[in-house]
Design a protein around this motif. Structure first.
Motif, mmCIF file in Angstrom:
data_model
loop_
_atom_site.group_PDB
_atom_site.id
_atom_site.type_symbol
_atom_site.label_atom_id
_atom_site.label_comp_id
_atom_site.label_asym_id
_atom_site.label_seq_id
_atom_site.Cartn_x
_atom_site.Cartn_y
_atom_site.Cartn_z
ATOM 1 N N SER A 14 0.848 -1.194 0.000
ATOM 2 C CA SER A 14 0.000 0.000 0.000
ATOM 3 C C SER A 14 0.878 1.236 0.000
ATOM 4 C CB SER A 14 -0.893 0.025 1.243
ATOM 5 O OG SER A 14 -1.787 -1.044 1.222
ATOM 6 N N HIS A 16 0.921 5.657 -0.299
ATOM 7 C CA HIS A 16 0.290 6.978 -0.331
ATOM 8 C C HIS A 16 1.200 7.846 -1.188
ATOM 9 C CE1 HIS A 16 -2.007 10.470 0.943
ATOM 10 N NE2 HIS A 16 -0.850 11.096 1.032
ATOM 11 N N ALA A 33 -0.104 3.195 4.931
ATOM 12 C CA ALA A 33 0.524 3.084 3.619
ATOM 13 C C ALA A 33 1.909 3.736 3.664
ATOM 14 C CB ALA A 33 -0.331 3.763 2.559
ATOM 15 N N ARG A 76 -3.967 6.929 -2.987
ATOM 16 C CA ARG A 76 -3.812 5.608 -2.353
ATOM 17 C C ARG A 76 -3.705 4.563 -3.451
ATOM 18 N NH1 ARG A 76 -4.076 4.323 3.033
ATOM 19 N NH2 ARG A 76 -3.929 2.090 3.276
ATOM 20 N N THR A 78 -2.106 0.498 -4.686
ATOM 21 C CA THR A 78 -1.610 -0.816 -4.303
ATOM 22 C C THR A 78 -0.717 -1.321 -5.419
ATOM 23 O OG1 THR A 78 -3.623 -1.282 -3.038
ATOM 24 C CG2 THR A 78 -2.242 -3.157 -3.644
#
Length: 99
Positions: A14, A16, A33, A76, A78
């Motif tokens: 994760s 940011h 994150a 955000r 992944t």
């Protein structure tokens, strides 16, 4: 929520993201994150590509091992990391701690 989790033989990370930053930087944690800042702007995937390169370098991986799984237009994101050893979790934890 953990910053990095194992998903089968891969890892999910994760992130940011902060595009258009003054300098590229990885370190610290934001809401579960890993914080990643890149100088590339969020235009036509440039920032996402820069994040891939930045993550690969910081985590001692090849860029082909890091790919965006979700969040192409969000802060955000992944990323999926393939073909990595279990030491990856420790390297991510060190970056999240600010070092």
């Amino acid at each position: 929520m953990s910053i990095i989790t194992r998903s089968g033989s891969d890892f999910r990370l994760s992130v940011h993201a902060t595009p258009g930053a003054r300098q590229e930087k990885i370190g610290g944690e934001h809401d579960g994150a890993l914080k990643v800042s890149v100088t590339a702007v969020a235009d036509k995937g440039r920032a996402n590509d820069a994040i891939v390169v930045c993550l690969a370098k910081a985590l001692e991986l090849k860029p082909w091992q890091v790919s965006l799984a979700s969040g192409a237009t969000n802060r955000r994101k992944t990323f999926v990391i393939t073909d990595a050893d279990d030491d990856l979790v420790e390297r991510v934890a060190k970056l999240a701690a600010g070092g």
